[in-house]
Scaffold this motif. Structure first.
Motif, PDB file in Angstrom:
ATOM      1  N   ARG A   6       0.828  -1.180   0.115  1.00 35.85           N
ATOM      2  CA  ARG A   6      -0.026  -0.167   0.019  1.00 35.85           C
ATOM      3  C   ARG A   6       0.840   1.301  -0.010  1.00 35.85           C
ATOM      4  NH1 ARG A   6      -2.130   1.000   4.329  1.00 35.85           N
ATOM      5  NH2 ARG A   6      -1.781  -0.777   5.620  1.00 35.85           N
ATOM      6  N   LEU A   7       1.835   1.266   0.806  1.00 33.12           N
ATOM      7  CA  LEU A   7       2.604   2.594   1.130  1.00 33.12           C
ATOM      8  C   LEU A   7       3.705   2.526   0.038  1.00 33.12           C
ATOM      9  CD1 LEU A   7       2.943   2.507   4.946  1.00 33.12           C
ATOM     10  CD2 LEU A   7       1.368   3.761   3.454  1.00 33.12           C
ATOM     11  N   GLY A   8       4.293   1.453  -0.370  1.00 32.89           N
ATOM     12  CA  GLY A   8       5.305   1.519  -1.004  1.00 32.89           C
ATOM     13  C   GLY A   8       5.167   1.566  -2.567  1.00 32.89           C
ATOM     14  N   CYS A   9       3.747   1.042  -3.075  1.00 34.63           N
ATOM     15  CA  CYS A   9       3.184   1.242  -4.377  1.00 34.63           C
ATOM     16  C   CYS A   9       2.050   1.936  -4.745  1.00 34.63           C
ATOM     17  CB  CYS A   9       3.105   0.006  -5.077  1.00 34.63           C
ATOM     18  SG  CYS A   9       4.530  -1.116  -5.155  1.00 34.63           S
ATOM     19  N   GLY A  10       1.458   2.512  -3.598  1.00 33.44           N
ATOM     20  CA  GLY A  10       0.408   3.335  -3.618  1.00 33.44           C
ATOM     21  C   GLY A  10      -1.042   2.704  -4.078  1.00 33.44           C
ATOM     22  N   LEU A  11      -1.213   1.331  -3.491  1.00 31.49           N
ATOM     23  CA  LEU A  11      -2.066   0.398  -3.956  1.00 31.49           C
ATOM     24  C   LEU A  11      -3.135   0.748  -3.030  1.00 31.49           C
ATOM     25  CD1 LEU A  11      -0.325  -3.001  -5.038  1.00 31.49           C
ATOM     26  CD2 LEU A  11      -0.627  -0.867  -6.145  1.00 31.49           C
ATOM     27  N   ALA A  67      -6.620  -1.758 -18.208  1.00 34.08           N
ATOM     28  CA  ALA A  67      -7.566  -2.937 -17.337  1.00 34.08           C
ATOM     29  C   ALA A  67      -6.906  -2.851 -15.804  1.00 34.08           C
ATOM     30  CB  ALA A  67      -6.923  -4.153 -17.989  1.00 34.08           C
ATOM     31  N   ILE A  68      -5.531  -2.652 -15.752  1.00 31.65           N
ATOM     32  CA  ILE A  68      -5.083  -2.739 -14.138  1.00 31.65           C
ATOM     33  C   ILE A  68      -5.402  -1.438 -13.421  1.00 31.65           C
ATOM     34  CG2 ILE A  68      -3.014  -2.245 -13.101  1.00 31.65           C
ATOM     35  CD1 ILE A  68      -3.663  -5.069 -13.761  1.00 31.65           C
ATOM     36  N   LYS A  69      -5.621  -0.182 -14.135  1.00 25.72           N
ATOM     37  CA  LYS A  69      -6.044   1.069 -13.426  1.00 25.72           C
ATOM     38  C   LYS A  69      -7.551   0.920 -13.288  1.00 25.72           C
ATOM     39  CE  LYS A  69      -4.114   4.012 -16.329  1.00 25.72           C
ATOM     40  NZ  LYS A  69      -3.912   5.337 -16.815  1.00 25.72           N
ATOM     41  N   LEU A  70      -8.221   0.491 -14.200  1.00 24.49           N
ATOM     42  CA  LEU A  70      -9.703   0.444 -13.923  1.00 24.49           C
ATOM     43  C   LEU A  70     -10.453  -0.625 -13.440  1.00 24.49           C
ATOM     44  CD1 LEU A  70     -10.712   1.890 -17.454  1.00 24.49           C
ATOM     45  CD2 LEU A  70     -10.741   3.083 -15.223  1.00 24.49           C
ATOM     46  N   TYR A  94      -5.180   0.578  -9.469  1.00 19.25           N
ATOM     47  CA  TYR A  94      -3.974   0.960  -9.177  1.00 19.25           C
ATOM     48  C   TYR A  94      -3.632   2.236  -9.728  1.00 19.25           C
ATOM     49  CZ  TYR A  94      -2.028  -3.835  -8.024  1.00 19.25           C
ATOM     50  OH  TYR A  94      -2.272  -5.021  -7.575  1.00 19.25           O
ATOM     51  N   PRO A  95      -2.964   2.862  -9.115  1.00 16.81           N
ATOM     52  CA  PRO A  95      -2.733   4.241  -9.725  1.00 16.81           C
ATOM     53  C   PRO A  95      -1.967   4.457 -10.919  1.00 16.81           C
ATOM     54  CG  PRO A  95      -1.213   3.789  -7.999  1.00 16.81           C
ATOM     55  CD  PRO A  95      -2.253   2.562  -8.143  1.00 16.81           C
TER      56      PRO A  95
END
Length: 594
Positions: A221-226, A526-529, A533-534
């Protein structure tokens, strides 16, 4: 097959089916909800009533529009209710036999021109189509949970699907305000095909006791903004569902990274399937609720069983690049006296100037006062030699990601720094113990992996080796928390937590493009929507740098010897061609030169 798909039947009124029915009904479609469970049907109606009531309260629709919406949704216990539907969307349990039975019964009920869509994310659309009376009208329509909020719909064609059917559901998805992505028939499709491999690796990492569930989730969450950590997400999806998807993916790919981690089987067979059961990787207040409650695995108070740490008043940073400057800024803003040692006085002064500019931007944005900026800058002493670190309590190395360079630097720190000083490396992929062995005091050496940009990113991976002293570990955890960062513990192996989970996922995205399964743009969308994911994987690769990504992937492959971790040839070719991402103006995309 020219049809507006005005009447749609939704078979299966669980969470996903109810969400899809809501999206269709609110978009003006007549929706026939079908479920053999009267309770499921009642919940679906109640859910629509509640969501439309909220919409009225928020001024999004009128009471009259709400009444019209509710009138368009009718529920039935029998598939014969789908007789007049132009589209049937099946979202029953993820069992091929169950879905096959539904399609067999629908063949005898619906009109020949009706489109039949399966909501599967793992089973073969082609097999379902092949056993249908009209295989040309069968396709996949994979919504994401929660359907009303998530924008992605994967439209899945088999080799038997008629283009007209694809066009019809693609147009419908756009009318629903969704983003349709066309994909071929393989387990997981695009979004889940990438997501579930990553989730599986996280489960295996936890099972190996490499890191705690809390630290794995916090790291991503904190390292990748997930939006969620992988283990919490597995609980939300359902551990049993994840196991089913991974089984199907492994059957198709034979990639060991897709072989379900044994813990998924153990949890599934024990009935610990996640939120819906009230317990999975975490324990929940009640089945179906998101509220995590403490259990036997929940970490106790920080100090429990921890050795007392060393006092840290001054910090030395070896290096003068972007990361070194960022780390020095973080410590100075937190009240520490900081010495920043570059290869020359000019480089060290340049690093301090960059810090000054960064702090000025914070003042401009109202995040700190001008006086606080001057105080922080006054705490920073630039120096052109490592000798200036002689009296610091903590020395943090932030030089090039080259093991020999780091080993030489640690050998120098060993001679320069006072006894009792903590020596930390910021490496993201190299063995910390190799740096430790370059000194005569390996017990004082630890990893402090900051993330870029250090002033903004909250995560620090605290990497202890088999030689690291307990009080050194306690010291670094306390210091990390004291500078406003979140420490996560991990052992000294390639990639630590974040990179070990992130880069295989990025590598698999490249393989999808190599195999012509999906385009760069479709995968990113696909990954963002679909996953929230940011950034999509190719956006992220171009930002990180393809050369950096290749180097990390090589380290992971060398460490774990897994064929699935071998760098994708396309990545190697782009790096060889000098296409390194944004920094060179071209990577997976082209960028305007500055």
């Amino acid at each position: 097959m020219d049809t507006p798909l005005h009447t749609v039947a939704v078979v299966g009124l669980g969470t996903m089916g109810t969400g899809i029915a809501e999206v269709l009904t609110r978009a003006g479609r007549e929706v026939v909800g079908i479920d053999i469970s009267e309770e499921a049907a009642r919940r679906a109606v109640a859910s629509l009533e509640a969501s439309t009531a909220r919409a009225v309260r928020r001024g999004r629709i009128t009471e009259e529009e709400r009444a019209d919406t509710l009138a368009r949704f009718r529920t039935y216990p029998d598939l014969r209710a789908a007789a007049d539907a132009e589209l049937v969307i099946e979202v029953v349990s993820e069992s091929f036999e169950t879905k096959q039975q539904v399609f067999h019964e629908l063949d005898a009920v619906v009109r020949p021109t009706a489109v039949l869509a399966t909501g599967t994310n793992a089973l073969s659309v082609t097999r379902l189509a092949a056993e249908s009376r009209h295989p040309e009208r069968v396709l996949g329509m994979h919504f994401f949970n929660p359907a009303p909020a998530m924008k992605l719909v994967e439209v899945v064609s088999s080799v038997l699907t008629a283009p007209a059917a694809v066009d019809a559901v693609t147009a419908l998805a756009r009318e629903l305000g969704k983003e349709p992505v066309a994909v071929g028939d393989r387990p997981g499709f695009v979004a889940d095909g990438l997501l579930f491999g990553y989730l599986n690796q996280a489960a295996a990492m936890y099972e190996a006791k490499y890191a705690s569930r809390e630290d794995i989730d916090a790291a991503m969450r904190l390292g990748c903004g997930l939006p969620m950590g992988p283990l919490a997400l597995l609980d939300l999806i359902g551990v049993d569902t994840a196991r089913t998807v991974l089984d199907a993916m492994y059957a198709a790919s034979r990639d060991r990274l897709h072989a379900p981690a044994p813990i998924l089987k153990q949890l599934s067979e024990a009935g610990l399937t996640g939120r819906k059961a009230g317990r999975g990787f975490y324990t929940y207040a009640a089945p179906g609720t998101p509220d995590v409650v403490p259990d036997a695995l929940t970490p106790g108070p920080e100090a429990a069983g921890e050795a007392p740490g060393r006092e840290i008043r001054s910090v030395g940073v070896a290096g003068s690049g972007t990361m070194a400057s960022g780390i020095a800024e973080v410590f100075a803003r937190s009240g520490y006296d900081v010495v920043i040692a570059g290869r020359s006085p000019e480089k060290a002064e340049g690093a301090k100037a960059r810090i000054g500019a960064s702090l000025a931007r914070s003042v401009d944005r109202g995040r700190m006062t001008a006086a606080a900026r001057e105080e922080a800058l006054a705490r920073i002493t630039p120096a052109g030699s490592l000798d200036a670190l002689a009296e610091v309590d903590l020395a943090v190395e932030a030089v090039a990601e080259d093991l020999e360079v780091k080993r030489q630097l640690f050998a120098t720190l060993d001679k320069v720094c006072r006894q009792g000083a903590v020596l930390a490396t910021t490496t993201s992929s190299l063995p910390v113990v190799a740096c430790a062995r370059a000194t005569s005091r390996p017990e004082d050496v630890i990893g402090m992996h900051f993330f870029n940009p250090a002033p903004a990113m909250k995560l620090v991976e605290v990497v202890r080796t088999v030689l690291t002293a307990d009080d050194v570990h306690a010291t670094v955890r306390a210091v990390t928390a004291g500078i406003g960062k979140h420490p996560v513990d991990c052992g000294d192996r390639a990639g630590f937590i974040v990179n070990a989970l992130l880069f295989p996922y990025l590598n698999n995205a490249i393989k999808m493009v190599e195999q012509h399964y999906a385009t760069v743009d479709d995968i990113d969308a696909a990954i963002k929507l679909g996953a929230g994911y940011p950034m999509g994987p190719f956006e992220l690769l171009d930002v990180v740098g393809l050369d950096v990504s290749l180097a990390i992937e090589k380290v992971l492959h060398r460490e774990f010897r897994d064929p699935g971790l071998a760098p994708a040839p396309l990545l190697e070719h782009l790096v060889a061609a000098g296409c390194l991402g944004r920094k060179t103006g071209r990577g997976f995309r082209e960028y305007a030169r500055r």
